[in-house]
Design a protein around this motif. Structure first.
Motif, PDB file in Angstrom:
ATOM      1  N   TYR A  32     -12.111  -7.972  -4.408  1.00  0.00           N
ATOM      2  CA  TYR A  32     -11.563  -8.189  -3.071  1.00  0.00           C
ATOM      3  C   TYR A  32     -10.460  -7.183  -2.827  1.00  0.00           C
ATOM      4  CZ  TYR A  32     -14.309 -12.351  -2.827  1.00  0.00           C
ATOM      5  OH  TYR A  32     -15.369 -13.202  -2.788  1.00  0.00           O
ATOM      6  N   SER A  41      -6.474  -3.359  -4.394  1.00  0.00           N
ATOM      7  CA  SER A  41      -7.322  -4.464  -4.845  1.00  0.00           C
ATOM      8  C   SER A  41      -6.472  -5.706  -5.024  1.00  0.00           C
ATOM      9  CB  SER A  41      -8.053  -4.098  -6.139  1.00  0.00           C
ATOM     10  OG  SER A  41      -7.199  -3.405  -6.996  1.00  0.00           O
ATOM     11  N   VAL A  42      -7.030  -6.857  -4.646  1.00  0.00           N
ATOM     12  CA  VAL A  42      -6.278  -8.107  -4.683  1.00  0.00           C
ATOM     13  C   VAL A  42      -6.801  -9.015  -5.779  1.00  0.00           C
ATOM     14  CG1 VAL A  42      -5.541 -10.089  -3.359  1.00  0.00           C
ATOM     15  CG2 VAL A  42      -5.870  -7.929  -2.222  1.00  0.00           C
ATOM     16  N   ASP A  43      -8.113  -9.203  -5.853  1.00  0.00           N
ATOM     17  CA  ASP A  43      -8.658 -10.154  -6.806  1.00  0.00           C
ATOM     18  C   ASP A  43     -10.084  -9.747  -7.143  1.00  0.00           C
ATOM     19  OD1 ASP A  43      -8.776 -12.274  -8.457  1.00  0.00           O
ATOM     20  OD2 ASP A  43      -8.185 -13.767  -6.988  1.00  0.00           O
ATOM     21  N   ALA A  44     -10.610 -10.294  -8.228  1.00  0.00           N
ATOM     22  CA  ALA A  44     -11.989  -9.998  -8.617  1.00  0.00           C
ATOM     23  C   ALA A  44     -12.694 -11.302  -8.937  1.00  0.00           C
ATOM     24  CB  ALA A  44     -12.023  -9.079  -9.825  1.00  0.00           C
ATOM     25  N   ASP A  45     -13.971 -11.398  -8.558  1.00  0.00           N
ATOM     26  CA  ASP A  45     -14.721 -12.601  -8.941  1.00  0.00           C
ATOM     27  C   ASP A  45     -15.649 -12.269 -10.107  1.00  0.00           C
ATOM     28  OD1 ASP A  45     -16.812 -11.252  -7.832  1.00  0.00           O
ATOM     29  OD2 ASP A  45     -16.860 -12.428  -5.996  1.00  0.00           O
ATOM     30  N   HIS A  55      -7.685  -5.215  -0.044  1.00  0.00           N
ATOM     31  CA  HIS A  55      -6.996  -5.132   1.244  1.00  0.00           C
ATOM     32  C   HIS A  55      -7.094  -3.698   1.711  1.00  0.00           C
ATOM     33  CE1 HIS A  55      -3.504  -4.574   3.929  1.00  0.00           C
ATOM     34  NE2 HIS A  55      -3.881  -5.748   4.372  1.00  0.00           N
ATOM     35  N   ILE A  82       0.477  -8.941  -4.738  1.00  0.00           N
ATOM     36  CA  ILE A  82      -0.251  -9.184  -3.509  1.00  0.00           C
ATOM     37  C   ILE A  82      -1.108 -10.438  -3.617  1.00  0.00           C
ATOM     38  CG2 ILE A  82      -2.119  -8.253  -2.120  1.00  0.00           C
ATOM     39  CD1 ILE A  82       0.609  -7.146  -1.648  1.00  0.00           C
ATOM     40  N   ARG A  83      -1.731 -10.610  -4.800  1.00  0.00           N
ATOM     41  CA  ARG A  83      -2.572 -11.779  -5.002  1.00  0.00           C
ATOM     42  C   ARG A  83      -1.736 -13.045  -4.905  1.00  0.00           C
ATOM     43  NH1 ARG A  83      -3.721 -14.184  -9.840  1.00  0.00           N
ATOM     44  NH2 ARG A  83      -5.639 -15.393  -9.938  1.00  0.00           N
ATOM     45  N   TYR A 123     -13.333 -17.025  -0.160  1.00  0.00           N
ATOM     46  CA  TYR A 123     -13.500 -17.078  -1.618  1.00  0.00           C
ATOM     47  C   TYR A 123     -12.580 -18.127  -2.229  1.00  0.00           C
ATOM     48  CZ  TYR A 123     -13.043 -15.468  -6.451  1.00  0.00           C
ATOM     49  OH  TYR A 123     -12.982 -15.382  -7.806  1.00  0.00           O
ATOM     50  N   TYR A 124     -11.324 -18.157  -1.792  1.00  0.00           N
ATOM     51  CA  TYR A 124     -10.409 -19.140  -2.366  1.00  0.00           C
ATOM     52  C   TYR A 124     -10.754 -20.553  -1.923  1.00  0.00           C
ATOM     53  CZ  TYR A 124      -7.451 -15.502  -4.262  1.00  0.00           C
ATOM     54  OH  TYR A 124      -6.973 -14.460  -4.978  1.00  0.00           O
ATOM     55  N   SER A 170      -0.985  -5.342  -7.467  1.00  0.00           N
ATOM     56  CA  SER A 170      -2.121  -6.229  -7.237  1.00  0.00           C
ATOM     57  C   SER A 170      -1.733  -7.670  -7.527  1.00  0.00           C
ATOM     58  CB  SER A 170      -3.294  -5.832  -8.130  1.00  0.00           C
ATOM     59  OG  SER A 170      -3.896  -4.676  -7.652  1.00  0.00           O
ATOM     60  N   GLN A 172       0.829  -1.212   0.000  1.00  0.00           N
ATOM     61  CA  GLN A 172       0.000   0.000   0.000  1.00  0.00           C
ATOM     62  C   GLN A 172       0.854   1.248   0.000  1.00  0.00           C
ATOM     63  OE1 GLN A 172      -3.439   0.644   1.375  1.00  0.00           O
ATOM     64  NE2 GLN A 172      -4.144  -1.419   1.747  1.00  0.00           N
ATOM     65  N   GLU A 225     -12.145 -11.680   4.337  1.00  0.00           N
ATOM     66  CA  GLU A 225     -13.226 -12.281   3.559  1.00  0.00           C
ATOM     67  C   GLU A 225     -12.696 -12.962   2.310  1.00  0.00           C
ATOM     68  OE1 GLU A 225     -15.921  -9.086   2.798  1.00  0.00           O
ATOM     69  OE2 GLU A 225     -16.690  -9.057   4.831  1.00  0.00           O
ATOM     70  N   LEU A 226     -11.394 -12.846   2.076  1.00  0.00           N
ATOM     71  CA  LEU A 226     -10.826 -13.386   0.844  1.00  0.00           C
ATOM     72  C   LEU A 226     -10.565 -14.879   0.964  1.00  0.00           C
ATOM     73  CD1 LEU A 226      -9.766 -12.685  -1.943  1.00  0.00           C
ATOM     74  CD2 LEU A 226      -7.596 -12.119  -0.946  1.00  0.00           C
ATOM     75  N   ARG A 228     -14.661  -7.820   0.834  1.00  0.00           N
ATOM     76  CA  ARG A 228     -15.204  -7.901  -0.517  1.00  0.00           C
ATOM     77  C   ARG A 228     -16.128  -6.712  -0.717  1.00  0.00           C
ATOM     78  NH1 ARG A 228     -19.657  -9.466  -3.434  1.00  0.00           N
ATOM     79  NH2 ARG A 228     -19.228 -10.762  -5.245  1.00  0.00           N
TER      80      ARG A 228
END
Lengths: 109, 84, 162
Positions: free
Chosen positions: C131, C121-125, C133, A81-82, A103-104, A78, A34, A99-100, C95
């Motif tokens: 998603y 932003s980390v990921d998108a569905d 941070h 980080i992902r 999802y995974y 991004s 960040q 909350e991530l 999210r």
């Protein structure tokens, strides 16, 4: 004109230094990203516009570089980080909510 | 002239912090992150140097450097994803 | 086929901007732009049409000022967080709901989120969620968080992307 140039590059330099300090002080890789990304993007914009003020004939190319950096720098962080999250790099103990992970987990099933 | 010196001092400060993180970084991702940041700082530095030396050649170098820095980050991130 | 020509023109303009308008450069530029236009339109699936410049103008007029303001705010925020000896952070992954399905708008929105105060932003569905941070989590439910992070951006984007 020169005054504007000096103000812009010194502001840019300050943001570079703050970005580096953030990289050093933050507790985990996510918060570091960040501080690093935001500060360096604005720092780059400011220094480059500063250089463009002195040489107006370079402005098109400088704007092209700025556009490129503004588009790619966030994408790079991004992605990093992902992939850090997917490799299960631990987040700092101060992380309040996640909350991530759900999802995974759902994706794996 | 003075302002240029102050600018270079601040940039050097940022670079030193990033390099410390590059050597310290507990995970490979910290290291790639600080590499990314060093690259962006160098891109900005190249443009300022182009202004000081009054040579437009450095702008092309900065552009190519930005492209390569982006590729480097993406390649490292994809490469390390899911190892361990 | 309809997509190729606008994409080609765009690539060619960027080429002239970078390489200059000399005679050998132009010939090489036509070749490179053709190859790139084919690649972009066919393989990456990015659609450009003659409406794109209009979209881009609207985008620059409406979106860019808001974005620049948020970028400056974000940096002042980072400045104070980093320089504060107590390091006031409360990070978390949340999210947020964006209501945007178009891939290109989603990319712009994700980039903007990364460059605005305290979020990356980390990921998108596939259902239009991103998603994120967030360095200082506030708000109790998804709705208020989405509004806080991306509300202004997604409203403008829906208007701009024709």
């Amino acid at each position: 004109m020169n005054i504007v140039y000096y103000i812009l590059i010194i502001l840019g330099g300050i943001f570079y230094a703050v970005g580096g300090l953030g990289l050093l002080r933050m507790p985990d890789v996510y918060t570091r990203a960040q501080a690093g990304t935001k500060a360096t993007t604005l720092g780059t914009m400011l220094t480059m516009i500063g250089a463009g003020v002195v040489h107006p004939e370079w402005l098109p190319k400088i704007i092209l570089i700025i556009l490129f950096i503004v588009l790619t720098n966030p994408v790079g962080s991004s992605t990093l980080i992902r992939s850090a999250y997917r490799s299960r790099v631990e987040a700092s103990g101060r992380t309040a909510i996640d909350e991530l992970g759900a999802y995974y987990d759902r994706e794996v099933e | 002239m003075m302002a240029n010196v102050v600018f270079f001092a601040l940039v050097a400060l940022g670079l030193v912090f990033a390099v410390i993180r590059l050597f310290k970084g507990p995970t490979p991702f910290d290291r790639v992150l600080s590499m990314d940041m060093i690259n962006i700082i160098i891109t900005g530095l190249l443009v300022v140097i182009a202004g000081i030396l009054d040579s437009a050649l450095y702008l092309d170098i900065a552009l190519v450097f930005a492209v390569l820095a982006f590729l480097e980050t993406i390649v490292f991130a994809r490469y390390m994803e899911g190892r361990r | 086929m309809k997509n190729y020509f606008p994409t080609f023109v765009f690539c060619f303009l960027v080429w002239i901007l970078v390489a200059g308008a000399g005679y050998p450069e132009l010939i090489l530029g036509v070749a490179v732009s053709l190859a790139l236009a084919f690649f972009i339109a066919r393989i990456c699936g990015i659609r450009m049409s003659w409406k794109t410049p209009l979209s881009a103008l609207l985008f620059i007029a409406l979106y860019v000022p808001v974005f620049l303001l948020e970028l400056v705010k974000a940096n002042i925020d980072v400045l104070f967080r980093v320089l504060n000896p107590k390091l006031p952070i409360n990070p978390g992954f949340v999210r947020i709901e964006t209501g945007i399905s178009d891939n290109f708008s989603k990319l712009i929105l994700a980039n903007s989120i990364t460059l605005t105060p305290g979020t990356i932003s980390v990921d998108a569905d596939d259902d239009g969620g991103i998603y994120v941070h967030w360095i200082n989590v506030t708000g109790d439910d998804a709705g208020s968080r989405s509004e806080k992070i991306s509300g202004r951006f997604s409203r403008i984007l829906k208007k701009v992307m024709l």
